[in-house]
Design an enzyme around this catalytic site. Structure first.
Site, PDB file in Angstrom:
ATOM      1  N   CYS A  87     -19.470  24.597 -20.933  1.00  0.00           N
ATOM      2  CA  CYS A  87     -20.429  25.709 -20.848  1.00  0.00           C
ATOM      3  C   CYS A  87     -21.322  25.610 -19.622  1.00  0.00           C
ATOM      4  O   CYS A  87     -21.784  26.623 -19.098  1.00  0.00           O
ATOM      5  CB  CYS A  87     -21.258  25.821 -22.129  1.00  0.00           C
ATOM      6  N   ASP A  89       0.861  -1.185   0.000  1.00  0.00           N
ATOM      7  CA  ASP A  89       0.000   0.000   0.000  1.00  0.00           C
ATOM      8  C   ASP A  89       0.892   1.228   0.000  1.00  0.00           C
ATOM      9  O   ASP A  89       1.855   1.295   0.764  1.00  0.00           O
ATOM     10  CB  ASP A  89      -0.905   0.002   1.239  1.00  0.00           C
ATOM     11  N   ARG A 103      -6.421  -1.005 -10.400  1.00  0.00           N
ATOM     12  CA  ARG A 103      -7.145  -2.253 -10.694  1.00  0.00           C
ATOM     13  C   ARG A 103      -6.852  -2.733 -12.103  1.00  0.00           C
ATOM     14  O   ARG A 103      -6.667  -3.940 -12.327  1.00  0.00           O
ATOM     15  CB  ARG A 103      -8.643  -2.021 -10.541  1.00  0.00           C
ATOM     16  N   CYS A 139     -12.993  -6.669 -19.349  1.00  0.00           N
ATOM     17  CA  CYS A 139     -13.805  -7.256 -20.422  1.00  0.00           C
ATOM     18  C   CYS A 139     -15.044  -6.419 -20.732  1.00  0.00           C
ATOM     19  O   CYS A 139     -15.447  -6.314 -21.881  1.00  0.00           O
ATOM     20  CB  CYS A 139     -14.252  -8.676 -20.041  1.00  0.00           C
ATOM     21  N   ASP A 180      -8.814   1.147  -4.272  1.00  0.00           N
ATOM     22  CA  ASP A 180      -9.853   2.179  -4.328  1.00  0.00           C
ATOM     23  C   ASP A 180      -9.774   2.993  -5.611  1.00  0.00           C
ATOM     24  O   ASP A 180     -10.331   4.080  -5.678  1.00  0.00           O
ATOM     25  CB  ASP A 180      -9.738   3.115  -3.122  1.00  0.00           C
TER      26      ASP A 180
END
Lengths: 619, 348
Positions: free
Chosen positions: A174, A49, A123, A162, A118
């Site tokens: 805009c 992490d 991922r 996939c 997250d």
């Protein structure tokens, strides 16, 4: 009947203690997952992490305590787990999984990989690495009360890419600049304004009225006339917002009145009368006028959170004033050419966006929002609780047990809903889908792995001598000049042969003398002869056409193309051409970064692409 | 029981606001305040109990009492993550206390080493919710009867191998609120045409809707009469886990313990026997619960404790905070299939 070791059959229990697993992420799901793994009997676990612990994590990431705030999540998680299971063999990495050190060889060390991430970028990356290494991956996500788990096994199930995933929500320019109708439009505008004034200026983040707004024009000629008129004025639109602000010394009152904010630009917008035919027109604010108003609703805090109060216009005008002054000081302190990076956890930055967004909401007759609510929207905060993560992490381990037994027919995608569906199910298991045959990422393509020295091999070496085109200029550049490095994957298309080949590159400085490159392992059938992959255009051109190698289908190239499919390269100026997609990503996702400030990360990696957790509540 | 927020001094401090931020954003400040004023009794500190303890402590209840009379054994220590490795021989609740408290210093965590059977009635009245794990059927029925009349929320739960369940009795009249999106008709100002494109109110605004719901007692939930036609016709949609629960509760009553891996052979035999007896007494076929069940109901699977503990923990949070529709009244989890089902048994 089977012999049991605790609740498990003996063979299963034995295989658990010998297998090696990788947990990617040590946050909400990660903490629960690590606990479940060791209690179930897994012995060899690696966890990675890049993040550090924040106080807002403590309501659910139970391996961390207040005293750990600021420390590495992976490291502290490991220590906490060892305390209740000292015999576990845990390796912690305070690092990004997208670091090229964690190559296919690294992934091949494991029997199973479990994501506890997250963000989509990571991922996608882990998905590809697991496909390349042919290691099963268990993917999961949570948001609020909802959660989901699924199993990815190359060749047997869908991979993570996939099916197209919903792209994050963006708003037309805009809407942000001219006709906001919801608070979120004003909040995005306020964040853009922050960057225009104090941060990295971005052409995609204009805050001034958009004269080219198609809705504003009574007819096309009119629109053109407006556009040229404004340019002719030699007005502010010529000068960058930041330069202008600097020229006024970041005077909050001038900023306020200038439309940048709330008066002059609003007056300008009002002249675009067609916009307001069917909408309520904005009401400009004037600084001095505001202060003549009765000082209103600044009531006592009561029993609510201070942040949940909604102030009045005066209050937000004050907040605006105050935050501009603070941010100005911050800029000055940082020195010449400094830029600030917006961070929801930096109080003046958050104050600024709260104030600016609310003032704009007021101008456009919307109900104003508390700082608490603005922070949710501006910071893309996903509410999170311990129990959802606990359930999902339990399901992950149950799928893991089936995976280790290669019982893929038993594996499921499981959805956690907030309420039971009409068939009484709160947890809904669904059969896994087979791979999508036209998935760009996992559909089987012939692949070959080639070892060469990226610093010494020039583009031309990869090309047939018959190649001719006006692009020889790149032939003599080294592969590494294009950001190609160890782990890069090149896609070579030969339309003459109707053949596509993926080339995995392993960088090596230890090739034998006179050997330019070496094919590693098996070459696929119909592989080109070793010296010549195929006719190829130079790489830079290929990439220009394919701005998004990771998510789009093959670029519609006229000729043969060599595309970088998967570069582990970090975006940097020297590789702008090679990976335009990643630098685009960095710019576009200002409105939708995840919950973490860039400063907390160990490496300034690609910003997480978005905040989605891929939750679908199925009924 | 917390009826109104003003009942106690419920100011959330800045420290709590920072720590609970991500959950306040989900269930709101009012709910957090109600949690903050609630006291819970948790009986049984094995795998499931530890999970529920963690979830409630992290959620920020006012107080949690851990009650368990049993001693730490190697098996029980390995089943959960709160007991330190050198605690064999200590009382289970006592051994879990320190780590439980560290999960959230803002919660008052206590340990009680008495057997729950020995507790007088009034002991339970100090709590807003009671959660019973590893308890006998008789005890659970008794505590349920005692508490429901006093508006104390009652929860039961257990994990048997790959299977787990939870039950709740929130009383005859459980009040709660649900957040629904606000529907606003466009009522626009004068300078808009009748076809004003967008409503003036923020489409993200919501409104709270009050609801009331009633629950069955545990006794009635476990004593369903399956001989009448209506019950028989609903059998097809009835999870087999309900009958598995009956079997396991009977085993626990008869043997004073749960099936143990050490005595797998004889316990399996007994389980099959009990299955036959129980189903026969109900007037039902043994086929409702095929023999294979015995392989998968021994000990506590950690991931199953996590799933059941998560659902159970969240139900307790919902009931105390009076927010969101509670599951009514059983949740069954089958870890082999990955299916989690909510079903109602008991008085209508």
């Amino acid at each position: 009947m089977a012999k049991l070791v605790g609740p498990l059959r003996k063979e299963l229990a034995d295989s658990l203690s010998s297998c090696r697993v990788l947990v990617v992420g040590a946050g909400g799901i990660g903490c629960e997952l690590l606990k479940n793994l060791v209690l179930t009997g897994f012995k060899n676990i690696e966890v990675i992490d890049l993040d550090t612990i924040d106080v807002s994590n403590l309501n659910r990431q139970f391996l961390f305590q207040k005293k750990h705030v600021g420390k590495s999540k992976a490291q502290v998680a490991k220590e906490s787990v060892l305390r209740f299971c000292p015999s576990a063999n845990i390796t912690a990495y305070h690092d990004s999984i997208m670091n090229p050190d964690y190559n296919v060889e690294f992934f091949r060390n494991f029997q199973l990989v479990m994501n506890a991430l997250d963000n989509r970028a990571a991922r996608n990356h882990v998905n590809r690495m697991c496909l390349a290494a042919d290691i099963p991956l268990i993917e999961s996500g949570t948001a609020g009360y909802l959660g989901q788990v699924t199993v990815i096994k190359k060749g047997q199930t869908e991979c993570y890419e996939c099916q197209p995933k919903p792209t994050q929500k963006t708003f037309p320019g805009c809407t942000i600049r001219n006709t906001p109708s919801e608070p979120i439009h004003c909040i995005v505008w306020a964040k853009y304004l922050f960057n225009q004034l104090f941060g990295e200026e971005d052409a995609d983040q204009e805050v001034s009225p958009d004269t080219a707004d198609p809705e504003a024009a009574w007819n096309p000629a009119d629109a053109a006339a407006r556009a040229t008129a404004s340019n002719k004025d030699g007005d502010i639109k010529r000068v960058s917002t930041k330069e202008w602000a600097r020229s006024t010394g970041y005077d909050p009152v001038k900023l306020f009145n200038k439309v940048q904010l709330f008066k002059d630009d609003i007056m300008y917008l009002l002249t675009m009368d067609k916009l307001w035919k069917k909408r309520k027109a904005p009401l400009p604010l004037d600084w001095t006028e505001i202060h003549h108003l009765e000082s209103s609703q600044e009531e006592a805090c009561g029993t609510g959170l201070k942040d949940q109060q909604v102030l009045g216009v005066q209050g937000y005008a004050q907040l605006f004033h105050h935050s501009v002054e603070t941010l100005r000081s911050q800029l000055i302190e940082k020195g010449e050419g400094a830029e600030l990076v917006w961070d929801k956890d930096d109080p003046p930055a958050m104050d600024f966006v709260t104030a600016a967004a609310n003032l704009r909401m007021n101008v456009f007759s919307m109900n104003m929002k508390s700082r608490f609510d603005v922070k949710s929207m501006a910071g893309n905060i996903i509410p999170a609780i311990a129990t959802t993560n606990a359930v999902i992490a339990g399901l992950i381990v149950l799928e893991a047990l089936k995976t280790l037994n290669s019982e893929f027919d038993q594996c499921r995608t499981i959805f956690l809903n907030k309420q039971p569906n009409p068939r009484k199910k709160l947890l809904v298991p669904c059969a896994l889908d087979p791979p999508n045959p036209s998935c760009y990422v996992c559909a089987s393509k012939p692949e070959v792995t080639v070892k060469l020295n990226v610093h010494k091999t020039i583009v031309q070496a990869l090309q047939d001598k018959r190649f001719k085109s006006g692009l020889e200029t790149n032939n003599n550049k080294f592969l590494s000049d294009f950001g190609i490095r160890n782990g890069s994957r090149l896609q070579v298309d030969d339309f003459l042969q109707d053949y596509t080949l993926l080339v995995n590159l392993i960088h090596s400085e230890e090739l034998e003398k006179d050997v330019e490159f070496e094919v590693v392992g098996d070459a696929p059938d119909k592989a080109p002869t070793p010296s010549v992959p195929e006719e190829g255009k130079n790489i830079a051109n290929g990439n220009k056409d394919s701005a998004q190698p990771s998510t789009s289908s093959k670029a519609a190239a006229e000729d043969d193309d060599v595309l970088i499919v998967d570069s582990d390269e970090e975006p940097s100026s020297s590789t702008m051409e090679a990976s335009p997609e990643s630098s685009n990503r960095k710019r576009k996702h200002h409105g939708t970064d995840t919950d973490d400030a860039a400063s907390k990360r160990k490496r300034l990696d690609q910003q997480p692409a978005d905040d989605d957790e891929d939750i679908i509540a199925l009924d | 029981m917390i009826d109104t927020i003003e009942k106690e001094d419920n100011i959330i401090s800045e420290e709590e606001a920072a720590q609970y931020d991500r959950q306040i954003r989900l269930w709101g400040l009012d709910a957090q305040k109600r949690l903050r004023g609630s006291r819970v009794l948790l009986v049984g500190l094995r795998g499931l109990g530890a999970e529920v303890a963690k979830n409630l402590i992290l959620a920020g209840v006012k107080g949690l009492t851990l009650l368990d009379h049993e001693q730490v054994t190697e098996e029980s220590r390995r089943a959960q993550f709160l007991i330190p490795v050198d605690a064999d021989g200590q009382n289970q609740a006592q051994a879990s206390l320190e780590r439980a408290q560290l999960l959230n210093p803002m919660v008052e965590v206590k340990a009680d080493t008495d057997a729950v059977e020995s507790k007088p009635d009034y002991f339970f009245f100090q709590f807003d919710a009671v959660c019973l794990t590893r308890c006998s059927k008789d005890l659970m029925v008794r505590v349920d009867q005692l508490c429901a009349s006093r508006n104390i929320k009652v929860f039961c739960g257990d994990v048997y191998g790959y299977h787990g369940y939870m039950f709740s009795d929130l009383g005859q009249e459980h009040h709660y609120v649900e957040e629904k999106p606000k529907v606003v008709k466009g009522s626009n100002e004068a300078n808009d045409g009748p076809e004003a494109k967008k409503p003036k109110v923020d489409p993200n605004e919501t409104t709270m809707v009050k609801k009331t719901i009633s629950f069955s007692s545990l006794k009635e939930a476990l004593e369903v009469d399956w001989t009448n036609e209506k019950a028989k016709s609903s059998l097809k949609r009835t999870p087999a886990d309900y009958f598995l629960l009956q079997v396991l509760l009977k085993f626990r009553t008869d043997k004073g313990r749960d099936p143990q891996p050490d005595s797998f052979a004889e316990d399996s035999q007994l389980l099959l026997q009990i299955r036959d007896d129980v189903l026969e007494t109900m007037g039902l076929s043994s086929e409702l619960l095929p023999n294979t069940f015995v392989s998968y109901c021994f000990s506590e699977m950690a991931p199953v404790c996590a799933v059941v503990g998560g659902v159970l923990g969240q139900e307790i949070v919902k009931a105390l905070s009076q927010r969101d529709a509670p599951h009514r009244n059983f949740f069954f989890f089958d870890g082999l299939k990955g299916s989690g089902v909510v079903d109602y048994f008991g008085s209508k």
